[in-house]
Design an enzyme around this catalytic site. Sequence first.
Site, short mmCIF file in Angstrom:
data_model
loop_
_atom_site.label_atom_id
_atom_site.label_comp_id
_atom_site.label_asym_id
_atom_site.label_seq_id
_atom_site.Cartn_x
_atom_site.Cartn_y
_atom_site.Cartn_z
N ASP A 97 96.82 31.01 -43.60
CA ASP A 97 95.86 30.94 -42.54
C ASP A 97 95.93 31.83 -41.77
O ASP A 97 96.92 31.89 -40.30
CB ASP A 97 95.87 29.24 -41.51
CG ASP A 97 95.46 28.77 -39.99
OD1 ASP A 97 94.66 30.51 -39.83
OD2 ASP A 97 95.31 27.77 -39.97
N GLU A 190 105.88 26.97 -34.69
CA GLU A 190 104.28 26.13 -34.57
C GLU A 190 104.48 24.85 -35.12
O GLU A 190 104.65 24.69 -36.14
CB GLU A 190 103.74 27.14 -36.21
CG GLU A 190 102.43 27.20 -36.38
CD GLU A 190 102.43 25.74 -37.19
OE1 GLU A 190 101.38 24.87 -36.28
OE2 GLU A 190 102.14 26.04 -38.31
N GLU A 199 102.18 14.05 -34.83
CA GLU A 199 103.13 14.21 -35.76
C GLU A 199 104.42 14.03 -34.94
O GLU A 199 105.72 14.53 -35.52
CB GLU A 199 102.61 15.73 -36.28
CG GLU A 199 102.41 15.13 -37.83
CD GLU A 199 102.53 16.74 -39.05
OE1 GLU A 199 102.05 16.19 -39.72
OE2 GLU A 199 102.75 17.71 -38.09
N HIS A 339 93.23 26.45 -40.28
CA HIS A 339 93.59 24.22 -41.30
C HIS A 339 94.10 23.61 -40.31
O HIS A 339 93.54 22.43 -40.65
CB HIS A 339 94.48 25.02 -41.86
CG HIS A 339 96.08 24.81 -40.80
ND1 HIS A 339 96.72 25.94 -40.30
CD2 HIS A 339 97.11 23.81 -41.35
CE1 HIS A 339 97.81 25.40 -39.15
NE2 HIS A 339 98.28 24.42 -40.20
#
Length: 405
Positions: A97, A190, A199, A339
């Site tokens: 990406d 990230e 998440e 992505h």
Amino acid sequence: RQSTWDCQMEGPQYGWKGKRGRVKYVKKGLTEIEEEKKKEFVSSAADEAGFIGDKSTWFSEEEFSKQFAGSMDYKEGVDSYFGSYSHFGIHETMIKDSVRTGSYLAACNDNKEQFAGKIVLDIGCGTGILSIFAARAGAKHVYGIDNAEIADFARAIVKENKLDDKITIIKGKMEEITLPVDKVDIIISEWMGYFLLFESMLDSVLFARDKYLKPDGLMLPDRVTLNMAAFEDAKYKNQKFGFWDNVYGTKMECIKKIALSEPMVDNVSKRLINSNTYTFLDIDLYKVQVKDLCFSNKYELNIIKDDTVYGIVCWFDAYFSKLKKQVLLSTSPYSRSTHWRQTIFYLNDPIVVKSGKKLTGSIAVRKSATHFRDLDIKISYHYTDAEVPTNYVQMYKLRQLSNSY
């Protein structure tokens, strides 16, 4: 002058241009753009019934589940998160990406004076690529943390690139390991997931910030926003969900209902958008607390053409605004695809709308009661400029198993 990583943003709210994959110097700096974005952020706490009070009341597991023929939840207590990041395939997807990886590369390469001689902490380091960017930018030492098996490969990659004197990879959970230093100058990570918060990796970043970051330290990125717009998508929605109406002559309406309750991660064409952009969450990474990541806010969308709203599309922007040469990483439908793509919330019942009118409502987001890395999301939709006003609430679950890379 300030640089931005070009994501081919369009529209008057942005202010840069350039060829793909390059950092361009532009007349309109990110600071100015950031101030304009702050002015746009007018969302306030929701005040309608079902969106106020304790977050435990925002989303009813019982009410959600009774809509369907059965449950698709996985076993309580099973956390497949770290396992999913142990395979090289997911890292290949992320590294390829170019918007994502290029933004972090630009943040490091274009700001070497801010990395020179600094101690850097890379949380969720994966293959160690961001640690390597920081070390090559002049960091004195970088500590990369990851609890997945990929950490073993990160050590090998660091050694292969002859940076093992500059980078230390530590395998373990951020909350459980102990760094060999008291404080760090920079935290780079990230951590962003689908819909930004999916998440719950940000929790670990905030833990590290409070324990290890120096008072004058840098957070990279330092600010993130969640944005939304309405869109028309009759053709794809009918293909995706109408399929269950007739599966080789068999009705499967029960599957269709639960499929509509799960947000879809996909790219939305800017041509399908039929409202303005509305920022409903603005996070300062220096100040935010974990409790703030469960929220219930209002939204207001101005319809820009006569059309039908089939869903709400959401995306995030991540700002590296404390750097001398600033960077913006955007996952907008108006930018190059990443992505992360966008997160789509389809309406059970589409709403016919008119240009100049408003679609309003509330959006409540909390960590799932059944799995803390998943999200429970509830959205109300109010459109009163019609002969028959629309007022209803829809609940969604953003789940690990349904949203793999």
